[in-house]
Design an enzyme around this catalytic site. Structure first.
Site, PDB file in Angstrom:
ATOM      1  N   ARG A 124       0.814  -1.224   0.000  1.00 17.10           N
ATOM      2  CA  ARG A 124       0.000   0.000   0.000  1.00 17.10           C
ATOM      3  C   ARG A 124       0.841   1.265   0.000  1.00 17.10           C
ATOM      4  O   ARG A 124       0.345   2.340  -0.342  1.00 17.10           O
ATOM      5  CB  ARG A 124      -0.991  -0.040   1.165  1.00 17.10           C
ATOM      6  CG  ARG A 124      -2.112  -1.043   0.896  1.00 17.10           C
ATOM      7  CD  ARG A 124      -3.007  -1.225   2.082  1.00 17.10           C
ATOM      8  NE  ARG A 124      -2.726  -2.470   2.782  1.00 17.10           N
ATOM      9  CZ  ARG A 124      -3.041  -2.696   4.048  1.00 17.10           C
ATOM     10  NH1 ARG A 124      -3.632  -1.775   4.754  1.00 17.10           N
ATOM     11  NH2 ARG A 124      -2.755  -3.853   4.607  1.00 17.10           N
ATOM     12  N   GLU A 161       1.120  -7.035  12.934  1.00 13.84           N
ATOM     13  CA  GLU A 161      -0.067  -7.266  13.760  1.00 13.84           C
ATOM     14  C   GLU A 161      -0.639  -8.668  13.521  1.00 13.84           C
ATOM     15  O   GLU A 161      -1.237  -9.254  14.404  1.00 13.84           O
ATOM     16  CB  GLU A 161      -1.120  -6.192  13.444  1.00 13.84           C
ATOM     17  CG  GLU A 161      -2.058  -5.893  14.580  1.00 13.84           C
ATOM     18  CD  GLU A 161      -3.122  -4.864  14.213  1.00 13.84           C
ATOM     19  OE1 GLU A 161      -3.054  -4.260  13.123  1.00 13.84           O
ATOM     20  OE2 GLU A 161      -4.020  -4.668  15.049  1.00 13.84           O
TER      21      GLU A 161
HETATM   22  O1  LIG Z   1       3.008  -1.600  11.674  1.00 15.55           O
HETATM   23  P1  LIG Z   1       2.791  -3.024  11.249  1.00 15.55           P
HETATM   24  O2  LIG Z   1       2.217  -3.854  12.340  1.00 15.55           O
HETATM   25  O3  LIG Z   1       4.007  -3.626  10.647  1.00 15.55           O
HETATM   26  O4  LIG Z   1       1.650  -3.038  10.136  1.00 15.55           O
HETATM   27  C1  LIG Z   1       1.579  -2.130   9.086  1.00 15.55           C
HETATM   28  C2  LIG Z   1       1.724  -2.803   7.776  1.00 15.55           C
HETATM   29  O5  LIG Z   1       0.677  -3.769   7.590  1.00 15.55           O
HETATM   30  C3  LIG Z   1       0.046  -3.538   6.348  1.00 15.55           C
HETATM   31  O6  LIG Z   1       0.648  -4.212   5.296  1.00 15.55           O
HETATM   32  P2  LIG Z   1       0.492  -5.775   5.047  1.00 15.55           P
HETATM   33  O7  LIG Z   1       1.666  -6.461   5.678  1.00 15.55           O
HETATM   34  O8  LIG Z   1      -0.854  -6.213   5.470  1.00 15.55           O
HETATM   35  O9  LIG Z   1       0.717  -5.910   3.504  1.00 15.55           O
HETATM   36  P3  LIG Z   1      -0.037  -5.329   2.213  1.00 15.55           P
HETATM   37  O10 LIG Z   1       0.237  -3.845   2.178  1.00 15.55           O
HETATM   38  O11 LIG Z   1       0.651  -6.058   1.131  1.00 15.55           O
HETATM   39  O12 LIG Z   1      -1.495  -5.638   2.350  1.00 15.55           O
HETATM   40  C4  LIG Z   1       0.208  -2.058   6.129  1.00 15.55           C
HETATM   41  O13 LIG Z   1       0.052  -1.701   4.773  1.00 15.55           O
HETATM   42  C5  LIG Z   1       1.586  -1.804   6.650  1.00 15.55           C
HETATM   43  O14 LIG Z   1       2.578  -2.059   5.664  1.00 15.55           O
HETATM   44  N1  LIG Z   2      -5.527  -2.946  11.599  1.00 15.08           N
HETATM   45  C1  LIG Z   2      -4.984  -2.800  10.382  1.00 15.08           C
HETATM   46  N2  LIG Z   2      -5.713  -2.343   9.346  1.00 15.08           N
HETATM   47  C2  LIG Z   2      -5.156  -2.205   8.132  1.00 15.08           C
HETATM   48  N3  LIG Z   2      -3.889  -2.461   7.862  1.00 15.08           N
HETATM   49  C3  LIG Z   2      -3.124  -2.902   8.871  1.00 15.08           C
HETATM   50  N4  LIG Z   2      -1.827  -3.239   8.921  1.00 15.08           N
HETATM   51  C4  LIG Z   2      -1.549  -3.629  10.157  1.00 15.08           C
HETATM   52  N5  LIG Z   2      -2.627  -3.541  10.928  1.00 15.08           N
HETATM   53  C5  LIG Z   2      -3.623  -3.089  10.157  1.00 15.08           C
END
Ligand SMILES: O=P(O)(O)OC[C@H]1O[C@H](OP(=O)(O)OP(=O)(O)O)[C@H](O)[C@@H]1O
Ligand SMILES: Nc1ncnc2[nH]cnc12
Length: 238
Positions: A124, A161
């Site tokens: 993202r 998370e």
């Molecule tokens: O602070 P954190 O606990 O590390 O979480 C935040 C990360 O989690 C989500 O990505 P995700 O790993 O879900 O991947 P995506 O963007 O490919 O969906 C979000 O876009 C951040 O990159």
């Molecule tokens: N609660 C949440 N919602 C969307 N993106 C996330 N990445 C990590 N935690 C998330």
């Protein structure tokens, strides 16, 4: 014209210079973080009247942005309240307002040290990182999940998370000494951002800051970022 369109238009019409030319721009600049641990939500405090008026407009932009977010309970696993930022990109007016607000946050916190490189996190961070990099006349470099990029890469493991993962950057993508800003949509536990920061340092980059659209403060992600300057546009404790 809708409220969001008005807001976006006034943000979009501000100068591309670093000097604030409208009350909105002044207010956005005034609202940016001055310390690593403060966010930008008390924009109007101590500001002159014009800036305070602009701060109020910025506050309404933030309300528009917050209002566009969607929540999905128990995604991707039970117990997680997933906050979906994709709607911010569906409405061109909101998308414009978002980009301008992020740009101004960077110009303020990196006033004496503009980034040479914007590093965006898979996936993202790719939605707005390249657009932001162009506005800042900086390079864009991706951090990707393991196994997606050719050639020699540096690798870092991280916990987030809802699971464990590995991030990579291509060797040579950041040159030693380049000033690097890491951007992503959300900081939750901070694991992803901290891993990206460690990759930047492995490549010899000078990590000057982190920028996020949204922070989930109760997860205390900032504590993983070693006091590096961190700016978030919005926050939500849910
Ligand atoms: O602070 P954190 O606990 O590390 O979480 C935040 C990360 O989690 C989500 O990505 P995700 O790993 O879900 O991947 P995506 O963007 O490919 O969906 C979000 O876009 C951040 O990159
Ligand atoms: N609660 C949440 N919602 C969307 N993106 C996330 N990445 C990590 N935690 C998330």
């Amino acid at each position: 014209m809708s409220t969001s369109a008005n807001t976006a238009q006034s943000l979009a019409q501000t100068s591309k210079d670093q000097i604030p030319t409208t009350s909105v721009e002044a207010a956005v600049l005034a609202s940016s973080t001055a310390t690593p641990s403060t966010n930008s939500n008390d924009a109007s405090r101590g500001q002159p009247p014009a800036a305070a008026a602009g701060a109020s407009e910025l506050a309404s932009t933030k309300i528009t942005l917050l209002g566009a977010l969607k929540r999905f309970p128990d995604f991707p696993i039970p117990g997680i309240q997933f906050i979906d930022i994709l709607p911010l990109f569906q409405d061109p007016a909101i998308h414009t307002a978002l980009l301008r607000a992020l740009e101004l946050q960077v110009l303020e916190f990196a006033e004496h040290s503009k980034p040479d490189v914007v590093v965006g996190l898979d996936a993202r961070g790719f939605l707005f990182g390249p657009s932001l990099a162009l506005r800042l006349n900086a390079s864009f470099v991706p951090v990707r999940k393991q196994g997606k990029m050719p050639g020699p890469c540096v690798t870092a493991a991280y916990e987030k998370e809802y699971g464990t993962d590995f991030f990579q950057m291509q060797e040579g993508a950041v040159k030693p000494g380049q000033k690097v800003l890491v951007v992503d949509d959300i900081i939750a536990t901070g694991g992803s951002a901290a891993a990206a920061g460690s990759l930047v340092k492995q490549l010899g980059g000078d990590l000057i800051g982190y920028l996020f659209i949204l922070e989930i403060p109760f997860l205390n992600g900032r504590s993983k970022l070693d006091g590096v300057q961190t700016v978030t546009l919005l926050e939500t404790d849910e």
